[in-house]
Design an enzyme around this catalytic site. Structure first.
Site, short mmCIF file in Angstrom:
data_model
loop_
_atom_site.label_atom_id
_atom_site.label_comp_id
_atom_site.label_asym_id
_atom_site.label_seq_id
_atom_site.Cartn_x
_atom_site.Cartn_y
_atom_site.Cartn_z
N ASP A 42 0.81 -1.22 0.00
CA ASP A 42 0.00 0.00 0.00
C ASP A 42 0.84 1.27 0.00
O ASP A 42 0.58 2.19 -0.77
CB ASP A 42 -0.95 0.02 1.21
CG ASP A 42 -2.14 -0.91 0.98
OD1 ASP A 42 -2.46 -1.21 -0.19
OD2 ASP A 42 -2.74 -1.33 1.98
N ARG A 90 1.44 4.77 17.13
CA ARG A 90 0.93 5.77 16.18
C ARG A 90 1.18 7.22 16.56
O ARG A 90 1.59 8.01 15.71
CB ARG A 90 -0.57 5.56 15.91
CG ARG A 90 -0.92 4.22 15.28
CD ARG A 90 -0.05 3.87 14.11
NE ARG A 90 -0.49 2.64 13.45
CZ ARG A 90 0.26 1.91 12.66
NH1 ARG A 90 1.51 2.25 12.42
NH2 ARG A 90 -0.21 0.82 12.09
N ASP A 139 -6.15 3.30 13.18
CA ASP A 139 -4.85 3.92 12.95
C ASP A 139 -4.96 5.26 12.22
O ASP A 139 -4.22 6.20 12.51
CB ASP A 139 -3.94 2.96 12.17
CG ASP A 139 -3.50 1.77 13.04
OD1 ASP A 139 -3.38 1.97 14.27
OD2 ASP A 139 -3.29 0.68 12.51
N SER A 153 -3.15 -8.81 7.89
CA SER A 153 -2.62 -7.46 8.01
C SER A 153 -1.88 -7.39 9.34
O SER A 153 -2.43 -7.65 10.40
CB SER A 153 -3.76 -6.44 7.97
OG SER A 153 -3.29 -5.20 8.43
#
Ligand code: ARG
Length: 398
Positions: A13, A93, A122, A173
């Site tokens: 991605d 994050r 996220d 993922s």
């Protein structure tokens, strides 16, 4: 040409995002790969970014600030989301947001970008984190905008000469850092399916763990872990050492039906070996040195602290206020906890502290007892007063 700093993992991605941001927004891309303890080959990731057309590819080793400014405060708070998830991804994050902002400033970029979709937590953590630290900085989330399926992303990659990573064969993922590993998607999406072997990459399955336990002694100073079996280590090293021991004994596997901020229930598989051991040990020490009232109140703070972290509000005033309370609560959380690691379990088998509130002469049933039992009837007389009053006029049985 304007520049954007893209948080880059080297995965499909974010590799597609380099080209896409150029095509769609006419931006020059500086990639930023933040090392918070994920195992990947950082130099290969850097090279890949450059091959994809990034004008600069930066790698920052942020393991120390991650542990000292995010993980340890959360450990001191006993922050665990919904009683299960030690928040590894959620703690990473805000630090990534902070480094995106700092890098954008340094490089004169007008935007930052990340690879999150529009369905997860996220995106919220990164967007809100950036907004808190640099309210004017633009945030672009290509995967949220382009709305491509996995197939379409692959087709796009093929037509733009973007190598499809072999890791794509991993059906999950994944997000990893020193505090834990998160896996979702694929067969895990059916909550009835037992996670297949390959959902766990760190920990041994309890069937394969040693038949002998390991005993470890964890030392804490004001709620911060500082030593293992009497030897002092800095945070990152200490966590790595505990990680290895806990993985060997299959500790820290978590299967959680989780409530995301965006309203979705999702099935998440976590491995949090070091976190599991440290959180248990830390709480055991608190049990010894904090009063009953402090413990009761602190568990409420813990759940609030976990929610704020999970929900992307790390940089909020309330999180700061709670952090101040937590820090104050830790001033006597110093001592040693003895832990037995065996067959997927982490068991607390001993604890000691110079500030222990455990008083042998009060607790003992043997000689040396100083507790005045003759005072108990008076105490109980008053303690039971409201119940007797109530029972006189209302039924005490149901
Ligand atoms: N559900 C967890 C969280 O919200 C883990 C997210 C994992 N992220 C990922 N990109 N795989 O914190």
């Amino acid at each position: 040409m304007d520049k954007a700093v893209l948080a880059y993992s080297g995965g499909l991605d974010t590799s597609v995002a380099i080209k896409w941001l150029k095509e769609k927004y006419n931006l020059e891309i500086i990639t930023l790969t933040v090392d918070i303890g994920n195992v990947a080959d950082l130099e290969a990731i850097r090279q890949k970014a450059l091959n994809m057309g990034a004008i600069k590819a930066l790698v920052i080793d942020a393991r120390e600030p991650f542990i000292n400014s995010f993980v340890f405060p959360a450990l001191q708070a006993d922050a665990v989301y919904e009683g299960q998830y030690p928040l590894a991804t959620a703690l990473g994050r805000p630090l990534i947001a902070q480094l995106l902002v700092d890098t954008a400033k340094k490089e004169g970029a007008t935007a930052v970008a990340h690879g999150c979709t529009g369905k997860g937590n996220d995106q919220v953590r990164l967007d809100v984190g950036v907004a808190a630290l640099a309210p004017k900085l633009k945030v672009i989330a290509p995967a949220r905008e382009w709305n491509m399926t996995r197939e379409q992303t692959i087709t796009y990659a093929q037509s733009h000469n973007i190598p499809i990573p072999i890791t794509l064969s991993s059906p999950y993922s994944i997000d990893e850092n020193l505090w834990g590993r998160s896996a979702e998607c694929g067969v895990l999406e059916d909550p009835w399916n037992e996670p297949p072997k390959d959902a766990f990459m760190w920990t041994k399955s309890p069937e394969e763990t040693p038949n002998q336990p390991d005993y470890v002694e964890l030392g804490f100073d004001k709620g911060i872990p500082v030593s293992l079996n009497g030897k002092k280590f800095a945070g990152v090293t200490l966590i790595q050492k505990i990680h290895e021991l806990a993985c060997e004994h299959g500790i820290g596997r978590i299967d959680h039906i989780e409530n995301r901020l965006v309203g979705i229930k999702s099935r998440e598989i976590y491995e949090a070996p070091a976190a599991t051991v440290l959180l248990q040990a830390h709480q055991a020490l608190e049990g010894l040195v904090l009063t009953k009232e402090q413990l009761r109140f602190k568990s409420k703070v813990a759940s609030e602290y976990a929610d704020l972290t999970y929900n992307g509000l790390w940089f909020s005033g309330l999180r700061q206020d709670l952090a101040a309370y937590v820090e104050s609560s830790q001033r006597y959380v110093t001592g040693v906890v003895k832990v037995k690691l065996y067959k997927g379990n982490c068991q607390i088998v001993g604890r000691k502290s110079p500030y222990s509130l455990y008083d042998f002469s009060l607790a003992t049933y043997d000689k040396g007892d100083t507790f005045d039992q003759s005072a108990s009837p008076g105490f109980i007389h008053i303690w039971g007063l409201p119940v007797r009053t109530q029972a006189r006029v209302q039924s005490a049985r149901k």
